[in-house]
Design an enzyme around this catalytic site. Structure first.
Site, short mmCIF file in Angstrom:
data_model
loop_
_atom_site.label_atom_id
_atom_site.label_comp_id
_atom_site.label_asym_id
_atom_site.label_seq_id
_atom_site.Cartn_x
_atom_site.Cartn_y
_atom_site.Cartn_z
N CYS A 1 0.79 -1.24 0.03
CA CYS A 1 -0.03 0.09 -0.06
C CYS A 1 0.79 1.25 0.02
O CYS A 1 0.33 2.30 -0.19
CB CYS A 1 -0.93 -0.01 1.37
SG CYS A 1 -2.31 -1.14 1.09
N1 COA Z 1 -20.57 -8.68 7.70
C1 COA Z 1 -20.93 -8.72 8.84
N2 COA Z 1 -20.41 -9.14 10.05
C2 COA Z 1 -18.88 -9.21 9.87
C3 COA Z 1 -18.37 -8.95 8.69
C4 COA Z 1 -19.29 -8.85 7.45
N3 COA Z 1 -18.52 -8.54 6.08
N4 COA Z 1 -17.09 -9.29 8.74
C5 COA Z 1 -16.97 -9.20 9.96
N5 COA Z 1 -17.84 -9.51 10.55
C6 COA Z 1 -18.10 -9.70 12.27
C7 COA Z 1 -16.83 -10.39 12.90
O1 COA Z 1 -17.15 -11.87 12.45
C8 COA Z 1 -16.92 -9.97 14.14
O2 COA Z 1 -18.09 -10.65 14.78
P1 COA Z 1 -17.72 -11.23 16.53
O3 COA Z 1 -17.59 -9.96 17.18
O4 COA Z 1 -19.04 -11.90 16.70
O5 COA Z 1 -16.52 -11.96 16.33
C9 COA Z 1 -17.44 -8.75 14.13
O6 COA Z 1 -17.96 -8.41 12.99
C10 COA Z 1 -16.22 -7.72 14.34
O7 COA Z 1 -15.26 -8.17 13.26
P2 COA Z 1 -13.79 -7.53 13.22
O8 COA Z 1 -12.82 -7.94 11.96
O9 COA Z 1 -13.10 -7.17 14.49
O10 COA Z 1 -14.09 -6.03 12.44
P3 COA Z 1 -13.41 -4.47 12.61
O11 COA Z 1 -14.33 -3.58 13.53
O12 COA Z 1 -12.08 -4.63 12.93
O13 COA Z 1 -13.48 -4.11 11.06
C11 COA Z 1 -11.75 -3.97 9.27
C12 COA Z 1 -12.78 -4.84 10.08
C13 COA Z 1 -11.01 -4.93 8.48
C14 COA Z 1 -12.90 -2.92 8.54
C15 COA Z 1 -10.84 -3.08 10.21
O14 COA Z 1 -10.24 -4.13 11.14
C16 COA Z 1 -9.92 -2.33 9.45
O15 COA Z 1 -10.21 -1.59 8.64
N6 COA Z 1 -8.67 -2.70 9.81
C17 COA Z 1 -7.39 -2.14 9.21
C18 COA Z 1 -7.27 -2.55 7.83
C19 COA Z 1 -6.09 -1.75 7.14
O16 COA Z 1 -5.76 -0.65 7.02
N7 COA Z 1 -5.48 -2.56 6.31
C20 COA Z 1 -4.45 -2.20 5.47
C21 COA Z 1 -4.95 -2.98 4.34
S1 COA Z 1 -3.84 -2.34 3.10
#
Ligand code: COA
Length: 372
Positions: free
Chosen positions: A156
């Site tokens: 990225c």
């Molecule tokens: N739809 C519904 N629920 C979902 C889901 C979806 N598509 N994806 C995950 N969930 C659920 C999970 O199962 C989890 O459930 P639980 O609490 O019962 O275990 C809950 O939602 C929270 O999931 P989590 O992965 O912890 O969500 P989050 O709030 O961390 O958001 C991201 C996920 C990926 C958006 C976030 O972590 C993020 O943006 N991180 C940084 C990413 C980044 O900058 N990456 C660089 C890449 S270049």
């Protein structure tokens, strides 16, 4: 000393769009099919059902509302769930080179330059569609550019690291007119069958022209300073590589696509990025309040809100920190450049800003610019 400047930028946006509603519908249809196929194992407690995805979750967790992609139909087909991008013969332009060319044409137009004036092409992207010859060399050929060209990959952060490389070469005199181009086909390294990340990425190509400020013929941004930083982490990883091929080519292995531990990335990268920008500003004698604009990497809205607040010491005002991820999703290294390209034209001479990207590696790159 030669002062480098960004004299033009361009964004090629693929026409096809997938809304969150369309994405979730396709994912849930896929999940239902797999669950029906595994019904007996699920009933016997031997397998877990795939849970449905949700539009509300996606928009609340990320801020993403839609994404542009090269091929929509393959991604939304519940029996396929990956883009249908046909391989091209060697005598046809490769897809990355073609996308790159479209972004570069726009950037050249803004810089008031001809393609033949380019003497350095850096193709800076998080994936390259082949090992060699470098995609950048093919782009150079398509453009009719001179000089030399090479590919680089810092995931990225590729675009900002590429801008640093180009700016350094302009300063050193080894290039006079550089283009840093980031064709990002993120749809092809995303696992669309994984609910935790299927909403994250989109496709795009961006380009910036870097040349000596004194030779700029159009409005431009002086590159006052660049800074790159890396620190190894496995929290964003993709194991696809040529050494794996012989053993694993036939296996459907999850680790051959984008993988992340999103929560850890969130926790570990946020402080790294905020400190990086603040240290960079301090080293240049800039105050946070000097910044008229922050063009940040576009992965997650909450993350950007946090970084903006930490850097400025207050909640960024409207337009100070433009987000484009609601329309494009995460486009890897291209995200901060889309934000810069679409939201910099209104800045007045003397206005200062920072372009900053971050991601796998971990990596952080920042470019301090000032409107000439
Ligand atoms: N739809 C519904 N629920 C979902 C889901 C979806 N598509 N994806 C995950 N969930 C659920 C999970 O199962 C989890 O459930 P639980 O609490 O019962 O275990 C809950 O939602 C929270 O999931 P989590 O992965 O912890 O969500 P989050 O709030 O961390 O958001 C991201 C996920 C990926 C958006 C976030 O972590 C993020 O943006 N991180 C940084 C990413 C980044 O900058 N990456 C660089 C890449 S270049």
């Amino acid at each position: 000393m030669i002062q480098p400047a960004i004299t033009g930028s361009g964004v090629f946006t693929p026409e096809e769009v997938i809304t969150n509603a369309e994405l979730v519908r396709a994912f849930n249809a896929y999940a239902d099919k797999v669950n029906a196929r595994n019904a007996d194992a699920i009933a016997a407690g031997e397998a877990q059902p795939i849970a449905h995805s949700s539009e509300d979750f996606i928009v609340n967790a990320s801020g993403i509302e839609q994404r542009h992609v090269i091929d929509k139909s393959g991604i939304l087909d519940p029996d396929r769930m990956y883009p249908d991008i046909a391989p091209r013969p060697d005598d046809a332009p490769s897809l990355m080179a073609e996308m790159a060319q479209k972004a570069i044409v726009q950037a050249l137009d803004q810089a008031d330059r001809e393609a033949s004036e380019i003497d350095l092409v850096i193709c800076a992207a998080s994936n390259l569609e082949r090992a060699y010859p470098a995609v950048a060399v093919e782009i150079q050929d398509l453009l009719g550019a001179g000089g030399f060209a090479f590919d680089m990959n810092v995931a990225c952060s590729s675009a900002t690291f590429g801008i640093q490389a180009a700016a350094d070469m302009i300063r050193a005199g080894s290039a006079r007119c550089a283009v840093v181009v980031s064709p990002e086909i993120c749809s092809a390294h995303l696992e669309w069958r994984d609910r935790d990340c299927h909403f994250i990425f989109g496709d795009v190509a961006t380009a910036v022209i870097v040349e000596p400020a004194e030779e700029a013929t159009a409005e431009h941004f002086i590159i006052q300073s660049t800074r790159c930083e890396t620190k190894f982490s496995n929290n964003i990883r993709n194991n696809n590589g040529f050494l794996r091929r012989a053993h694993d080519q036939m296996e459907d292995r999850r680790d051959m696509q984008f993988m992340q531990n999103g929560r850890k990335v969130f926790k570990e990268v946020l402080p790294m990025v905020s400190a990086h920008i603040l240290d960079h500003l301090e080293a240049e004698g800039w105050q946070p309040d000097d910044l008229r604009r922050l063009w940040l990497h576009q992965a997650n809205k909450t993350m950007n809100d946090f970084i903006g607040k930490k850097v400025l010491g207050r909640t960024p005002g409207a337009g100070e920190q433009p987000n484009i991820l609601q329309d494009y999703a995460n486009t890897s290294s291209a995200g901060s450049i889309i934000a810069f390209s679409l939201h910099s034209g209104d800045l007045k001479p003397g206005a200062k800003g920072v372009i900053c990207s971050f991601g796998a590696g971990y990596s952080v790159g920042s470019v301090l610019v000032e409107r000439a």
